[in-house]
Design a protein around this motif. Structure first.
Motif, PDB file in Angstrom:
ATOM      1  N   ASN A 178      46.739  38.991  33.350  1.00 27.98           N
ATOM      2  CA  ASN A 178      45.708  38.774  32.335  1.00 27.98           C
ATOM      3  C   ASN A 178      46.109  39.425  31.013  1.00 27.98           C
ATOM      4  N   MET A 179      46.685  40.620  31.082  1.00 26.36           N
ATOM      5  CA  MET A 179      47.144  41.270  29.863  1.00 26.36           C
ATOM      6  C   MET A 179      48.205  40.426  29.172  1.00 26.36           C
ATOM      7  N   GLY A 180      49.076  39.813  29.969  1.00 26.44           N
ATOM      8  CA  GLY A 180      50.093  38.928  29.395  1.00 26.44           C
ATOM      9  C   GLY A 180      49.482  37.727  28.706  1.00 26.44           C
TER      10      GLY A 180
ATOM     11  N   ALA B  51      48.804  44.723  47.657  1.00 25.10           N
ATOM     12  CA  ALA B  51      47.900  45.848  47.822  1.00 25.10           C
ATOM     13  C   ALA B  51      46.466  45.444  47.486  1.00 25.10           C
ATOM     14  N   TYR B  52      46.305  44.694  46.417  1.00 20.16           N
ATOM     15  CA  TYR B  52      44.984  44.238  45.973  1.00 20.16           C
ATOM     16  C   TYR B  52      44.312  43.382  47.053  1.00 20.16           C
TER      17      TYR B  52
ATOM     18  N   PRO C 161      26.936  41.348  48.779  1.00 23.00           N
ATOM     19  CA  PRO C 161      27.145  39.973  48.302  1.00 23.00           C
ATOM     20  C   PRO C 161      28.613  39.585  48.327  1.00 23.00           C
ATOM     21  N   PRO C 162      28.931  38.385  48.820  1.00 24.94           N
ATOM     22  CA  PRO C 162      30.324  37.924  48.793  1.00 24.94           C
ATOM     23  C   PRO C 162      30.802  37.764  47.355  1.00 24.94           C
ATOM     24  N   GLU C 163      32.107  37.853  47.157  1.00 24.61           N
ATOM     25  CA  GLU C 163      32.688  37.751  45.820  1.00 24.61           C
ATOM     26  C   GLU C 163      33.959  36.895  45.885  1.00 24.61           C
TER      27      GLU C 163
ATOM     28  N   ASP D 283      40.829  35.036  43.367  1.00 22.61           N
ATOM     29  CA  ASP D 283      41.598  34.172  42.475  1.00 22.61           C
ATOM     30  C   ASP D 283      42.725  34.967  41.799  1.00 22.61           C
ATOM     31  N   ILE D 284      43.924  34.457  41.876  1.00 23.98           N
ATOM     32  CA  ILE D 284      45.083  35.058  41.209  1.00 23.98           C
ATOM     33  C   ILE D 284      45.496  34.140  40.061  1.00 23.98           C
TER      34      ILE D 284
END
Length: 417
Positions: free
Chosen positions: A250-252, A286-287, A306-308, A313-314
């Motif tokens: 995301n930073m990229g 790891a995530y 609550p599910p998330e 999503d990657i």
């Protein structure tokens, strides 16, 4: 001049030293806490202006005092953290002496105990607790020579974007410090390059629970596993901007040019390892492992959280990952500053005792050192993963205080005649 005497001398007035003082006070053990600056000085002056605690207020504290002006899920700013420890020291009436530097500690000759030479005289103590913490001396590799035209600072000397010279900025280090500083500079309109290596990248929160909660219920603070986790890997999690999961992809996409690990410098050109995509994928493992373990915990225990699904999503790789930069001409890229967010190293040069291994590292078991009467507190992995964190140092201090009490009983024993 006769040396002042006490039972236990605590060197360091940060979170570890204050925690140690509380437990010794509860046990009625005389002691002194010496701090070379102010209480919690590193929070005050050795971090950047926008720094916040890396855990929420309900967690990053000692058991005996809650924050009265910070919401439980908020990440307290650094000034508030420093004030917290000062307030705590006053609450427990900790015998702290500030602006006293300990220059050396040696074992007494011909009698028990140690003699500490300080900036305000000598103190003799039966025991010494080194509570100077994990952030002692800034560490960065000697890659870019000082005579280059590039300004180089350690992250501990960074305050805000306005202090830096004009031009792009290279931040080296993918942990919490490096990623937060890089994002702050990007938001300030700077062109930012961020060099990262291996890292542990957990979610900041998942299913309405902060990561520190998942660390607790999943047993990850203790890390009792048959397969040991990697050591010395950057911990990429952030309390910045209300707390967020660090995502280098995301930073990229937002404009930060992410690079592999910084390797070498020659004639104004920095070279980087071709390991960026691999390191990011390792961070993903790891995530995603945390998400799987969390989901399994919820199902196994029948907890209503609550599910998330969106957390799974990657994002696609940005161009700086698919086509990585392996060499960067600093002048051509208009890089005016390098910020080394590469951590710290220990400095126990003042502690002249036989408590270190052949590499100069503290040799101990749960903070009890190889030198009888010398203890270490606040170091990474002292007892477990939590040891260098606020709440972890408090519990480690309790264990060490108990050991000190036991040793005092041995010394006090008198055989009846």
């Amino acid at each position: 001049m006769t040396a002042e005497k006490t039972d236990t001398l605590i060197v360091g007035g940060g979170q570890a030293g204050i925690a140690m003082s509380e437990h010794l006070t509860d046990m009625g053990i005389p002691h002194l806490v010496l701090e070379r600056n102010r209480i919690a000085e590193r929070w005050r002056s050795e971090r950047w202006d926008s720094l916040v605690a890396n855990g929420p207020a309900w967690h990053d504290r000692f058991p005996g005092l809650e924050f009265d002006d910070v919401a439980p899920e908020t990440f307290p700013p650094k000034e508030r953290m420093a004030q917290y420890f000062e307030d705590y020291a006053k609450m427990i009436k900790a015998p702290v002496r500030t602006n006293v530097e300990v220059k050396s500690v040696q074992r007494c000759a011909g009698r028990p105990g140690f003699i500490a030479k300080t900036s305000q005289g000598e103190i003799e103590a039966q025991r010494v607790v080194a509570a100077t913490g994990p952030f002692q001396v800034p560490a960065f590799p000697n890659i870019v020579p000082e005579e280059s035209s590039i300004t180089q600072i350690h992250s501990s000397n960074y305050k805000n974007p306005d202090q830096l010279a004009e031009g792009a900025v290279l931040v080296v280090g993918g942990g919490a410090s490096g990623s937060q500083i890089a994002e702050e500079l990007m938001r300030a309109g700077r062109k930012v390059y961020l060099s990262i290596g291996e890292h542990y990248r957990p979610p900041r929160s998942y299913r309405d629970r902060d990561y520190v909660w998942w660390l607790g219920v999943l047993g990850k603070w203790d890390e009792i596993k048959t397969q040991a986790k990697k050591k010395h890997v950057a911990f990429a999690v952030s309390g910045y901007d209300g707390g967020k999961t660090i995502d280098f992809r995301n930073m990229g996409h937002q404009g930060v040019t992410v690079l592999g690990i910084t390797q070498s410098y020659k004639d104004g050109v920095l070279s980087f390892a071709n390991d960026l995509a691999e390191n990011i994928k390792e961070g993903d493992i790891a995530y995603l492992d945390v998400l799987r373990e969390a989901d399994a915990y919820v199902e196994r225990n029948g907890i209503d959280l609550p599910p998330e699904p969106e957390a799974w999503d990657i994002q696609p790789d940005p161009s700086c990952v698919t086509d990585p930069i392996l060499e960067l001409d600093l002048k051509e890229a208009q890089v005016g500053t390098i910020i080394w967010a590469t951590g710290f190293k220990f400095d126990f040069s003042w502690l002249d005792v036989d408590a270190f291994d052949d590499k100069g590292m503290p040799f101990h078991k749960r903070g009890i050192s190889a030198e009888t009467g010398v203890y270490f507190l606040g170091l990474p992995e002292l007892t477990n993963r939590a040891s260098s964190f606020i709440y972890g140092s408090w519990y480690d201090a309790k264990y060490i205080a108990t050991h000190i009490g036991v040793q005092r009983n041995y010394v006090a024993y008198q055989k009846e005649k």
